[in-house]
Design a protein around this motif. Structure first.
Motif, mmCIF file in Angstrom:
data_model
loop_
_atom_site.group_PDB
_atom_site.id
_atom_site.type_symbol
_atom_site.label_atom_id
_atom_site.label_comp_id
_atom_site.label_asym_id
_atom_site.label_seq_id
_atom_site.Cartn_x
_atom_site.Cartn_y
_atom_site.Cartn_z
ATOM 1 N N GLU A 39 0.832 -1.194 0.000
ATOM 2 C CA GLU A 39 0.000 0.000 0.000
ATOM 3 C C GLU A 39 0.872 1.252 0.000
ATOM 4 O O GLU A 39 1.846 1.346 0.738
ATOM 5 C CB GLU A 39 -0.921 0.002 1.222
ATOM 6 C CG GLU A 39 -1.999 1.048 1.140
ATOM 7 C CD GLU A 39 -3.091 0.871 2.180
ATOM 8 O OE1 GLU A 39 -4.061 1.642 2.117
ATOM 9 O OE2 GLU A 39 -2.963 -0.018 3.047
ATOM 10 N N GLY A 40 0.546 2.187 -0.873
ATOM 11 C CA GLY A 40 1.297 3.421 -0.984
ATOM 12 C C GLY A 40 2.445 3.379 -1.983
ATOM 13 O O GLY A 40 3.093 4.400 -2.217
ATOM 14 N N PHE A 99 12.122 8.178 -17.437
ATOM 15 C CA PHE A 99 12.677 7.986 -16.102
ATOM 16 C C PHE A 99 11.559 7.958 -15.072
ATOM 17 O O PHE A 99 10.650 8.792 -15.080
ATOM 18 C CB PHE A 99 13.650 9.124 -15.747
ATOM 19 C CG PHE A 99 14.115 9.042 -14.314
ATOM 20 C CD1 PHE A 99 15.229 8.298 -13.985
ATOM 21 C CD2 PHE A 99 13.414 9.675 -13.298
ATOM 22 C CE1 PHE A 99 15.641 8.190 -12.663
ATOM 23 C CE2 PHE A 99 13.822 9.584 -11.977
ATOM 24 C CZ PHE A 99 14.934 8.837 -11.658
ATOM 25 N N HIS A 100 11.633 6.988 -14.182
ATOM 26 C CA HIS A 100 10.732 6.942 -13.029
ATOM 27 C C HIS A 100 11.405 6.135 -11.935
ATOM 28 O O HIS A 100 12.185 5.231 -12.206
ATOM 29 C CB HIS A 100 9.366 6.357 -13.378
ATOM 30 C CG HIS A 100 9.394 4.944 -13.866
ATOM 31 N ND1 HIS A 100 9.875 4.584 -15.117
ATOM 32 C CD2 HIS A 100 9.000 3.790 -13.273
ATOM 33 C CE1 HIS A 100 9.757 3.272 -15.263
ATOM 34 N NE2 HIS A 100 9.247 2.766 -14.160
ATOM 35 N N MET A 101 11.136 6.523 -10.712
ATOM 36 C CA MET A 101 11.710 5.814 -9.574
ATOM 37 C C MET A 101 10.575 5.320 -8.689
ATOM 38 O O MET A 101 9.675 6.077 -8.336
ATOM 39 C CB MET A 101 12.641 6.722 -8.776
ATOM 40 C CG MET A 101 13.382 5.968 -7.684
ATOM 41 S SD MET A 101 14.798 6.869 -7.015
ATOM 42 C CE MET A 101 13.993 8.198 -6.158
ATOM 43 N N HIS A 102 10.640 4.027 -8.365
ATOM 44 C CA HIS A 102 9.660 3.411 -7.472
ATOM 45 C C HIS A 102 10.076 3.622 -6.021
ATOM 46 O O HIS A 102 11.266 3.591 -5.697
ATOM 47 C CB HIS A 102 9.603 1.890 -7.701
ATOM 48 C CG HIS A 102 9.013 1.491 -9.004
ATOM 49 N ND1 HIS A 102 7.734 1.020 -9.114
ATOM 50 C CD2 HIS A 102 9.539 1.482 -10.254
ATOM 51 C CE1 HIS A 102 7.485 0.730 -10.380
ATOM 52 N NE2 HIS A 102 8.567 0.999 -11.092
ATOM 53 N N ILE A 103 9.089 3.777 -5.144
ATOM 54 C CA ILE A 103 9.348 3.793 -3.706
ATOM 55 C C ILE A 103 8.167 3.104 -3.032
ATOM 56 O O ILE A 103 7.015 3.362 -3.364
ATOM 57 C CB ILE A 103 9.576 5.223 -3.164
ATOM 58 C CG1 ILE A 103 9.917 5.186 -1.676
ATOM 59 C CG2 ILE A 103 8.422 6.137 -3.485
ATOM 60 C CD1 ILE A 103 10.530 6.470 -1.159
ATOM 61 N N TRP A 104 8.492 2.156 -2.133
ATOM 62 C CA TRP A 104 7.417 1.409 -1.489
ATOM 63 C C TRP A 104 7.827 0.935 -0.101
ATOM 64 O O TRP A 104 9.011 0.818 0.206
ATOM 65 C CB TRP A 104 6.938 0.252 -2.353
ATOM 66 C CG TRP A 104 7.858 -0.920 -2.512
ATOM 67 C CD1 TRP A 104 7.793 -2.101 -1.834
ATOM 68 C CD2 TRP A 104 8.975 -1.059 -3.413
ATOM 69 N NE1 TRP A 104 8.789 -2.954 -2.259
ATOM 70 C CE2 TRP A 104 9.526 -2.336 -3.225
ATOM 71 C CE3 TRP A 104 9.546 -0.212 -4.363
ATOM 72 C CZ2 TRP A 104 10.625 -2.793 -3.938
ATOM 73 C CZ3 TRP A 104 10.651 -0.666 -5.063
ATOM 74 C CH2 TRP A 104 11.171 -1.936 -4.858
ATOM 75 N N ALA A 105 6.812 0.685 0.719
ATOM 76 C CA ALA A 105 7.014 0.189 2.075
ATOM 77 C C ALA A 105 7.374 -1.287 2.020
ATOM 78 O O ALA A 105 6.817 -2.045 1.215
ATOM 79 C CB ALA A 105 5.743 0.386 2.900
ATOM 80 N N ARG A 106 8.309 -1.674 2.888
ATOM 81 C CA ARG A 106 8.752 -3.066 2.956
ATOM 82 C C ARG A 106 8.461 -3.635 4.335
ATOM 83 O O ARG A 106 8.516 -2.932 5.339
ATOM 84 C CB ARG A 106 10.265 -3.145 2.700
ATOM 85 C CG ARG A 106 10.705 -2.751 1.305
ATOM 86 C CD ARG A 106 10.308 -3.763 0.256
ATOM 87 N NE ARG A 106 10.621 -5.117 0.649
ATOM 88 C CZ ARG A 106 11.832 -5.690 0.543
ATOM 89 N NH1 ARG A 106 12.845 -5.023 0.027
ATOM 90 N NH2 ARG A 106 12.025 -6.923 0.928
#
Length: 142
Positions: A39-40, A99-106
Motif C-alpha cells: 500500500e502506498g 525515467f521513473h523511480m519506485h518507492i514502497w514500504a517493505r
C-alpha cells in the motif's frame, strides 16, 4: 516528437491519463502504482521527458530526491513498515521509456527478493574496476 502526447510517462506526469497523485512540485509528479508491491507504492515521474537518470538536470534530480524523502516519511508515518525500498530501472529495463523511480514500504517476509544472477567474478576485479570506473567518472566533464 511531442513527448507529452507520445510518451506514457509524460502523459502520466502531466495528468493526461487517470492517476492518483500523492505529491507534486514544478519538476515531478508522484503517483500510486497500478500494481503495487505494498500500500502506498508510488512512482516519481519528471514532468520533462528524460529516459534515464544520467539525463536529469540538477533541478529535476533534486526534486526526485526531495520527493523520495517526502514519500518515505509519509509511508513510514502511515504504514509503519520495517523499511523502505527505492528502485529505478533504465534502458531496456524501463517499462515506460521515461525515467521513473519506485518507492514502497517493505515488511519482513513480504516476499520481495533480489533474484538477478550475482556476478561473483566481479569481486575478483574490484581493484581494476575501481580504477577504470573512477577514471571514467573523473573524465566525464572533460
Amino acid at each position: 516528437m511531442n513527448h507529452e502526447l507520445e510518451c506514457l510517462g509524460c502523459r502520466l506526469a502531466h495528468g493526461l491519463e487517470p492517476t492518483h497523485v500523492v505529491y507534486e512540485d514544478e519538476h515531478v509528479t508522484c503517483i500510486l502504482v497500478i500494481d503495487p508491491c505494498s500500500e502506498g507504492h508510488s512512482i516519481i515521474l519528471p514532468k520533462k521527458h528524460y529516459a534515464d537518470v544520467d539525463e536529469l538536470d540538477l533541478e529535476t534530480a533534486q526534486s526526485v530526491m526531495k520527493a523520495s524523502a517526502n514519500l518515505s516519511k509519509g509511508l513510514k508515518t502511515l504504514f509503519h513498515p520495517d523499511g523502505i525500498s527505492m528502485m529505478q530501472n533504465g534502458g531496456k529495463f524501463s517499462d515506460l521509456g521515461h525515467f521513473h523511480m519506485h518507492i514502497w514500504a517493505r515488511y519482513e517476509n513480504d516476499g520481495f527478493s533480489w533474484i538477478d544472477p550475482l556476478d561473483v567474478g566481479a569481486r575478483e576485479r574490484f581493484t581494476e574496476t575501481r580504477e577504470i570506473l573512477a577514471s571514467a567518472i573523473a573524465n566525464l566533464g572533460k
